[in-house]
Design a protein around this motif. Structure first.
Motif, PDB file in Angstrom:
ATOM      1  N   GLU A 274      36.883  12.747 -19.789  1.00 39.93           N
ATOM      2  CA  GLU A 274      38.139  12.904 -19.050  1.00 39.93           C
ATOM      3  C   GLU A 274      39.281  13.247 -20.014  1.00 39.93           C
ATOM      4  O   GLU A 274      40.142  14.059 -19.699  1.00 39.93           O
ATOM      5  CB  GLU A 274      38.486  11.633 -18.274  1.00 39.93           C
ATOM      6  N   PHE A 275      39.249  12.619 -21.197  1.00 40.03           N
ATOM      7  CA  PHE A 275      40.303  12.919 -22.173  1.00 40.03           C
ATOM      8  C   PHE A 275      40.278  14.401 -22.540  1.00 40.03           C
ATOM      9  O   PHE A 275      41.309  15.071 -22.524  1.00 40.03           O
ATOM     10  CB  PHE A 275      40.114  12.058 -23.431  1.00 40.03           C
ATOM     11  N   SER A 276      39.096  14.903 -22.848  1.00 39.80           N
ATOM     12  CA  SER A 276      39.000  16.243 -23.425  1.00 39.80           C
ATOM     13  C   SER A 276      38.911  17.357 -22.383  1.00 39.80           C
ATOM     14  O   SER A 276      38.956  18.535 -22.747  1.00 39.80           O
ATOM     15  CB  SER A 276      37.800  16.311 -24.372  1.00 39.80           C
ATOM     16  N   ARG A 278      40.826  16.868 -19.472  1.00 40.30           N
ATOM     17  CA  ARG A 278      42.032  16.555 -18.691  1.00 40.30           C
ATOM     18  C   ARG A 278      41.733  16.313 -17.215  1.00 40.30           C
ATOM     19  O   ARG A 278      42.489  16.698 -16.348  1.00 40.30           O
ATOM     20  CB  ARG A 278      43.059  17.671 -18.842  1.00 40.30           C
ATOM     21  N   GLN A 279      40.598  15.638 -16.977  1.00 38.08           N
ATOM     22  CA  GLN A 279      40.296  15.242 -15.609  1.00 38.08           C
ATOM     23  C   GLN A 279      40.879  13.860 -15.338  1.00 38.08           C
ATOM     24  O   GLN A 279      41.216  13.131 -16.277  1.00 38.08           O
ATOM     25  CB  GLN A 279      38.775  15.218 -15.415  1.00 38.08           C
ATOM     26  N   TYR A 281      41.007   9.967 -14.757  1.00 33.65           N
ATOM     27  CA  TYR A 281      40.121   8.889 -15.204  1.00 33.65           C
ATOM     28  C   TYR A 281      39.583   8.114 -14.011  1.00 33.65           C
ATOM     29  O   TYR A 281      40.331   7.811 -13.088  1.00 33.65           O
ATOM     30  CB  TYR A 281      40.890   7.922 -16.109  1.00 33.65           C
ATOM     31  N   THR A 307      34.247  13.697 -29.281  1.00 30.90           N
ATOM     32  CA  THR A 307      34.461  12.469 -30.040  1.00 30.90           C
ATOM     33  C   THR A 307      33.114  11.799 -30.315  1.00 30.90           C
ATOM     34  O   THR A 307      32.150  11.987 -29.565  1.00 30.90           O
ATOM     35  CB  THR A 307      35.389  11.478 -29.306  1.00 30.90           C
ATOM     36  N   VAL A 316      40.794   4.119 -24.697  1.00 31.69           N
ATOM     37  CA  VAL A 316      41.120   4.904 -23.494  1.00 31.69           C
ATOM     38  C   VAL A 316      40.687   4.152 -22.237  1.00 31.69           C
ATOM     39  O   VAL A 316      41.385   4.166 -21.216  1.00 31.69           O
ATOM     40  CB  VAL A 316      40.477   6.299 -23.577  1.00 31.69           C
ATOM     41  N   ASP A 320      43.569   3.649 -19.721  1.00 31.87           N
ATOM     42  CA  ASP A 320      43.575   4.581 -18.593  1.00 31.87           C
ATOM     43  C   ASP A 320      42.567   4.272 -17.501  1.00 31.87           C
ATOM     44  O   ASP A 320      42.570   4.921 -16.467  1.00 31.87           O
ATOM     45  CB  ASP A 320      43.344   6.004 -19.111  1.00 31.87           C
TER      46      ASP A 320
ATOM     47  N   ARG B 319      46.696  16.359 -25.421  1.00 30.34           N
ATOM     48  CA  ARG B 319      46.089  16.046 -24.121  1.00 30.34           C
ATOM     49  C   ARG B 319      47.147  15.733 -23.070  1.00 30.34           C
ATOM     50  O   ARG B 319      47.063  16.199 -21.944  1.00 30.34           O
ATOM     51  CB  ARG B 319      45.176  14.833 -24.287  1.00 30.34           C
ATOM     52  N   PRO B 371      38.911  13.528 -30.875  1.00 29.31           N
ATOM     53  CA  PRO B 371      39.835  12.387 -30.910  1.00 29.31           C
ATOM     54  C   PRO B 371      39.157  11.117 -31.415  1.00 29.31           C
ATOM     55  O   PRO B 371      38.012  10.824 -31.061  1.00 29.31           O
ATOM     56  CB  PRO B 371      40.273  12.248 -29.447  1.00 29.31           C
ATOM     57  N   VAL B 373      37.914  10.377 -34.210  1.00 31.72           N
ATOM     58  CA  VAL B 373      36.955  10.519 -35.309  1.00 31.72           C
ATOM     59  C   VAL B 373      37.724  10.612 -36.635  1.00 31.72           C
ATOM     60  O   VAL B 373      38.658  11.396 -36.735  1.00 31.72           O
ATOM     61  CB  VAL B 373      36.081  11.782 -35.114  1.00 31.72           C
TER      62      VAL B 373
END
Lengths: 386, 386
Positions: A274-276, A278-279, A281, A307, A316, A320, B319, B371, B373
């Protein structure tokens, strides 16, 4: 060789005590003997040992159990990430560019990359990792990726049904024929798990069922990628087939949550995705309150989540997804173990594998309270300091 | 001693070329001589050196310039963080608990903690750091914190007006009298900057003006904490007084943005604060498009942001704040330098300080793409490998 870790300000054992699933102990000590944990108690009552490590008021947790990764691949997709951050939407089709790079790489190139990722993960406290195939998508390449994965972990997952490869774009059912036929034949010797990406743009529910049932018939245990990009029937399929885990669950319905809460199927949340991408959470708070067993994993892959940091995922998940730090640490250790149906990892108890992480912090809360900071001070895997 | 770093796949110089503020070079090399950068060019045309470091296709960026931190304090507030994540709102008053712990600590205790944070930051690529007082809030303690900060950085900020201490709770103007009188007298010898927390719950606009003008009159340069918890007049005050930076800016009005865009005042965004207090992220995209100069900093402190990771801040800025990876890296290096009115750091050019970071990645994009890392492979500060 007996190693005693003493003066642990906060020890997360994950052996539930009363209403504390983390089985938290203060002023604790742990004795490692060979590859296993031999004793857990207070510093004052600790037995003698050949070597004593003074935790000096720091926290110790079980090594992270990362139950979802895609570590055997070549290349990266940094430009795709950059474009997505500038507004382009994530689509599963990007997987095909990694397939092309992976097919072109030699075994040694893939092996070097894989070992690099494992070192990186170990330095961040991950002591157990599951690895999927899925960037080969031909009989020879899927077999090759699983063979390489099996060199480094017993938790190997055949994911030939990751996406339909370009050469089968117009005839996906023929690709499924290949997956459940010759590809499965070639892959079964290396794998423990069968997986499928049950999602619009990847595989339909009937196709997913074919893949999972074929794997089960050959002795593989099922796990499922589902509900990453939108709601679907993947959760119900996973529960029906007794999957150890359904992974992603970004878009769950009330019926999905009810089905999971009444099952032995773990929901593995992947905050890095979701972070990468941008969906939105998923609401882990709601899931936990409903009685769903939640695991956290990195989903390390070059497309949707690059990650490899379980501490990042914990931070996260707390910020989130509404998990408490204790719930997030449990999910990243014991939860991951449940998602792999393991009871010898993700726990600090006599007889368990001696996989432990010494944090440069007095509490596990700091993993969320100090996001991004490398807080892993020492790691033991199979009793050895690494 | 001349050290040449060669085979840099992507070098971020921050010497603007055309429409690229990052002055990006490929297949580049950098020559370090003593404490300074002596030469920058392509690997092929590189001069000889005593020592050659092969970057082997990795990326190099300037050392991070973290222009906002509160590193001289004792204790932590992990329990407060945990409670906040469970739903309790962030309030500036929590600062007082750190004040009590800090006053009770010895110089050596504070010094050991401070040096620990600096080591942690250096390992994460931060080569320049600003440090504020603000957990002393008495003449003797503020003087002490600044004296300790000045041992480790020239970028020392007097923030006696961080919050009104408990003993002045009912008479804030008397506390301001103390700050602009005896406390300023004691602190001026150690400080370069004067700062104030201009916010509801901290100091009013007239109080903030008194503090800043008193500092300016004694030769300190102004910077301002404002608009963290809600909109206010802090930005206008900062611009009017020619502040180098206004920090936070979580809640900005259109008029604030216009004022900043037409000024030399940098807006320092602190993504760790929004992350750790669950506040809405400011829209950096809109600010950049309006012509505001943006810096990124960690705001390392035990209350609202306990990260010390500039890579983490970059990832969140990309992000959640709409910055491109290039803009975020610029903001964390050259932007921080602007916020400190420095032109010798945050840039890789002949004559600048030899402060560089070698990433374990081929591009700076990876700082956001991966992120959490730890991607900092090597750091040079003042020309020395650390």
């Amino acid at each position: 060789m007996r190693t005693l870790i003493t003066n642990i300000a906060e020890l997360t054992t994950n052996v539930a005590v009363g209403d504390d699933p983390c089985g938290t102990m203060n002023d604790a000590a742990v004795l490692i003997e060979g590859e296993l944990i031999a004793w857990v108690g207070t510093t004052e009552g600790a037995p003698s040992a050949d070597e004593v490590v003074d935790a000096a008021g720091r926290a110790v947790i079980p090594g992270f159990v990362d139950s979802h990764s895609h570590l055997v691949f070549a290349g990266d997709r940094a430009a795709e990430f950059e474009a997505r951050m500038a507004g382009q939407k994530y689509a599963a089709g990007g997987i095909r560019s990694t397939v092309a790079a992976t097919r072109a790489a030699t075994d040694d190139e893939l092996r070097a990359r894989l070992r690099g990722f494992l070192d990186e993960m170990l330095a961040q406290g991950t002591t157990t990792v599951e690895i999927k195939s899925g960037y080969g998508l031909s009989v020879a390449d899927e077999e090759r990726l699983l063979r390489l994965a099996a060199e480094v972990t017993p938790e190997v997952t055949f994911l030939g049904a990751h996406v339909v490869p370009a050469e089968y774009a117009d005839r996906p059912d023929e690709y499924v024929d290949l997956v459940v036929g010759p590809m499965l034949d070639a892959c079964v010797p290396h794998a423990k798990w069968i997986d499928v990406f049950c999602e619009t743009g990847a595989f339909t529910v009937p196709q997913s069922r074919r893949v999972l049932e074929a794997g089960i018939a050959r002795g593989l245990a099922p796990r499922v990628h589902a509900s990453q990009l939108g709601p679907g029937e993947g959760v119900h399929l996973a529960v029906e087939l007794g999957a150890a885990s359904i992974d992603h669950g970004t878009y769950l319905t009330e019926a999905d949550i009810d089905a999971l809460a009444g099952s032995d199927t773990v929901l593995t949340l992947l905050p890095g995705v979701e972070f990468s991408t941008r969906q939105p959470y998923p609401d882990a708070r709601r899931l936990l309150d409903a009685g769903v067993t939640v695991a956290l994993a990195c989903d390390t892959n070059p497309g949707s989540s690059f990650t490899s940091s379980m501490p990042f995922c914990i931070a996260v998940a707390v910020r989130d997804m509404g998990m408490t730090p204790a719930e997030a640490v449990w999910a990243a250790t014991a939860g991951g173990a449940r998602a792999l149906r393991r009871d010898d990892v993700g726990v600090i108890a006599p007889g368990a594998r001696a996989d432990l992480v010494l944090l440069d912090a007095p509490t596990r809360i700091h993993l969320a309270y100090r996001p991004g900071v490398p807080l892993v001070r020492a790691v033991w895997k199979d009793g050895a300091s690494v």
